[in-house]
Design an enzyme around this catalytic site. Structure first.
Site, short mmCIF file in Angstrom:
data_model
loop_
_atom_site.label_atom_id
_atom_site.label_comp_id
_atom_site.label_asym_id
_atom_site.label_seq_id
_atom_site.Cartn_x
_atom_site.Cartn_y
_atom_site.Cartn_z
CG ASP A 123 1.98 -0.89 -9.31
OD1 ASP A 123 1.16 -0.81 -8.36
OD2 ASP A 123 1.99 -1.86 -10.08
C1 BGC Z 1 -0.70 -3.47 -8.51
C2 BGC Z 1 -1.54 -2.34 -9.08
C3 BGC Z 1 -2.56 -1.93 -8.06
C4 BGC Z 1 -1.86 -1.51 -6.79
C5 BGC Z 1 -2.77 -1.05 -5.68
C6 BGC Z 1 -0.14 -3.12 -7.15
O1 BGC Z 1 0.43 -4.25 -6.57
O2 BGC Z 1 0.34 -3.77 -9.41
O3 BGC Z 1 -2.13 -2.72 -10.28
O4 BGC Z 1 -3.35 -0.91 -8.58
O5 BGC Z 1 -1.13 -2.62 -6.30
O6 BGC Z 1 -3.47 -2.09 -5.14
#
Ligand code: BGC
Length: 723
Positions: free
Chosen positions: A233
């Protein structure tokens, strides 16, 4: 390209080139190796459409005129259709648009379990039930991946709250892990063949999930055989050597110090001085090359995709229609008769609110989004006066996230908040005005619920109480209009107990995409017969829901999943706690009469006492008749209930469902083939799923609390299924 060709491509790469492929060189992109014809790998959120463009190295929206895209249903809304074909269609649109926007991996679907009504990201996840989550995620992934792009199933694993999401340590029993929290991921890998998985931010048993040797290496890769890309993530990696040695492939973050990412210079050094072997780095490169190869990024002809295809609107309308859940309809108040409408009053913020550009990373710049008000006006035309009343004050916000020039997170669309006094006086004014308007109306519709100020990434809700004093407004209005239609748009459960008995009707749905408002109007006026089902129990109050009844949410540095297997309906059902509305509940304008469920067991004979999984097959079938006066679709839910189990188990568990459309008077057979997994529990000693010999009941149900026909089956021997 063959495996050997990919391997020799990897051998030709320098260390610097390899390092460039495993970390972000922009917020959503890795580096290309132009010399060898390897393109950069580009990600996009996910999961409600393709996210608008941001600057490469700053969270500043580009505000282009060409990045408006189709706004899909939230994963919860999709799950409430109980229709895997629609999940496939939605996935297909998402895949086409991902490719059409020039991306390689779309960051969705989300399959974490709805553990608490308060989790800010529930709307991005399917359900409280692992079977339903998997059954909807699998076709969705297949749909996405048809367009030479990869899905990315998130967040692996145990992201069930946003409070302290970056390091909360989840304590969960091995049994609950394998029965509740992992099966949808397992299905996504083994049946959906997802090419991407995203690690979660949180910890499990003291170790960050994104580089957890047990979760990532042992379970995901070794046992499930996943060989796609495991992406962090954005900021979920915390240690170069630990992550370098785990099978997590790319390090993405939210900051622009790209060369300092764990998998940038630090990983290069760790490889040079032997703390991470070159073989480990090559393993990551091979995962990425494999996926690039699958997506025809290295050779062959890659599909071009498209976005905003006119036909997508039609398909998303159908999906939105099926996501609307009719929870209550006393005296058949619904559907309304369009012809009788001369004056319609719509009250409540969600009547006119647009939701697409909110929620955090799931935000979308929608090509269009039809609010309920728009849908109602489109359906009624010009001969009916449609009056809109806010009813109560709600902050105007869109949540277009970004960092300002001082690197502070800001909401680009936020406007100044009013003072408490200003809000109170507006509330009085709005309520009086609403009351006055509804007196002479042919129909009054209250459309409230939540918005992405509440259902949002990065924070959980404080309570299940409806914001803005909606309870008071609804109660006051019901006094003068007891026939008021009540609708809730919310990505998670809300507390309705104060007025539930007084409301004669209730419609409920999660954010359901660009056609949502029109779908709502069609249901309201009976052009569409509702068929949505609750993918998650609606508890009467927060204290009734299992994690909260135990005080086990959101924990502190650690959170203990003390309710164990008893998540959602497994708790309400087993312990006899009455929810506001049970899992799987959802009415129709017609009546369905369930016939007798018949089930037969086929067990292959085998020498030893223990047979392998495929040798058990149980077939269940029952006829269902549309006995009412309207055509409509019905979902038969099949639950399995062990009788006198020596092992403690939930009362019953969903193991199948089938949805079909029946014309008036028509009868169709609803069937389900169960395998040994369907009857199993997870055995912590033996580290596998086990089906014990004995008696099981198969329940054909209209909802979890509405079992219509039961068939008993005898299973003669024991079965084990690998986890
Ligand atoms: C989120 C993800 C997301 C990623 C990219 C993170 O803060 O938890 O679900 O895909 O950011 O934007």
């Amino acid at each position: 390209m063959t495996h050997n060709e990919l391997q020799s491509l990897c051998e030709k790469m320098t260390l610097n080139e390899k390092i460039g492929m495993v970390h972000g060189a922009a917020l959503f992109k890795t580096k290309a190796v132009e010399r060898l014809g390897i393109p950069a790998f580009t990600y996009s959120d996910g999961p409600m459409g393709v996210r608008p463009e941001y600057e490469d190295s700053a969270w500043i929206p580009k505000n282009l005129s060409d990045d408006f895209t189709s706004y899909l249903l939230s994963n919860t809304a999709l799950a409430s259709t109980f229709n895997p074909e629609l999940a496939y269609e939605a996935g297909k649109i998402l895949g086409e648009e991902t490719r059409g926007r020039g991306k390689d991996m779309i960051l969705g679907p989300g399959v974490n379990i709805h553990r608490s009504p308060l989790c800010g990201r529930n709307f991005e996840y399917m359900s409280e039930d692992p079977y339903l989550s998997g059954a909807m995620a699998v076709p969705y992934i297949k749909g996405v991946q048809e367009s030479d792009v990869s899905a990315c199933v998130k967040h692996f694993a145990l992201n069930n709250q946003e409070t302290r999401r970056n390091d909360v340590d989840v304590n969960v029993s091995e049994r609950a892990l394998f029965e509740i929290y992992l099966p949808a991921f397992r299905a996504a890998v083994k049946e959906g063949h997802t090419l991407g998985i995203m690690g979660s931010y949180n910890k499990f048993m003291g170790t960050y999930c994104s580089h957890h040797p047990y979760l990532i290496d042992e379970i995901l890769h070794k046992e499930w055989g996943f060989d796609g890309i495991t992406v962090s993530d954005w900021g979920s990696i915390h240690d170069t050597v630990e992550a370098g040695n785990a099978e997590i492939d790319t390090d993405m973050r939210v900051t622009d110090n790209f060369d300092e990412y764990y998998f940038a210079e630090p990983l290069k050094k760790a490889v040079e001085d032997g703390r991470v072997s070159i073989e480990k780095l090559d393993e990551k490169i091979m995962h990425i090359l494999n996926v690039m190869n699958e997506l025809h990024m290295l050779d062959g002809e890659r599909k071009a995709g498209t976005y905003n295809a006119p036909s997508s609107g039609e398909k998303l309308l159908k999906a939105a229609e099926e996501s609307v859940i009719l929870l209550k309809n006393e005296d058949k108040l619904l559907p309304l008769d369009k012809k009788k409408m001369k004056k319609l009053v719509v009250i409540g913020d969600n009547g006119s609110r647009l939701h697409a550009l909110g929620g955090g990373s799931a935000e979308i710049r929608a090509l269009y989004e039809l609010s309920p008000l728009m849908g109602l006006k489109m359906t009624l035309g010009g001969n009916c006066e449609v009056v809109y009343e806010p009813g109560y004050y709600t902050r105007v916000t869109g949540h277009a996230w970004g960092r300002d020039s001082n690197s502070q997170w800001i909401d680009f669309t936020a406007v100044k908040e009013l003072t408490a006094e200003e809000i109170a006086s507006l509330n009085v004014k709005y309520l009086e005005s609403a009351k006055a308007s509804c007196k002479d109306a042919d129909a009054v519709i209250f459309i409230g619920g939540l918005n992405h100020d509440h259902d949002v990434e990065g924070k959980d809700k404080d309570s299940m109480i409806l914001p803005g004093g909606q309870d008071t407004v609804i109660k006051e209005l019901l006094k003068i209009r007891p026939d008021m239609i009540v609708a809730m748009i919310a990505g998670s459960p809300v507390d309705m107990h104060e007025w539930l008995d007084d409301a004669r009707t209730l419609l409920y749905y999660s954010y359901n995409g660009m056609q949502g408002g029109l779908a709502f109007a069609k249901v309201l006026f009976g052009e569409v017969n509702p068929s949505g089902k609750l993918p998650t129990t609606l508890p009467l109050t927060l204290e009734d829901s299992p994690a909260h009844s135990l005080g086990e949410f959101p924990g502190n540095d650690a959170v203990n999943y003390g309710e164990d297997l008893y998540v959602g309906y497994r708790y309400f059902d087993t312990y006899g706690v009455k929810p506001a509305f049970a899992f799987g509940h959802g009415l129709s304008y017609t009546e369905f009469s369930f016939g007798e469920l018949k089930a037969s067991v086929k067990e292959d004979s085998c020498e030893s006492g223990t047979c392998s999984a495929p040798s058990l097959s149980v077939r269940a079938a029952l006829p269902v008749t549309n006995a009412g006066d309207r055509d409509g679709a019905v979902t038969v839910q099949f639950y399995v209930r062990p009788v006198d189990s020596p092992v403690k188990r939930p009362l019953k568990e969903l193991r199948g469902f089938e949805k079909q459309f029946l014309k008036i008077g028509e009868t169709k057979d609803f069937t389900k083939e169960f395998d040994a997994y369907s009857f199993s529990y997870y055995d912590e000693e033996r580290k596998c799923y086990v089906t014990l010999p004995g008696t099981y009941e198969i329940c054909a149900a209209f909802a979890c609390d509405d079992v219509r026909s039961v068939a008993k089956v005898e299973i003669g021997r024991e079965y084990t299924i690998s986890r």
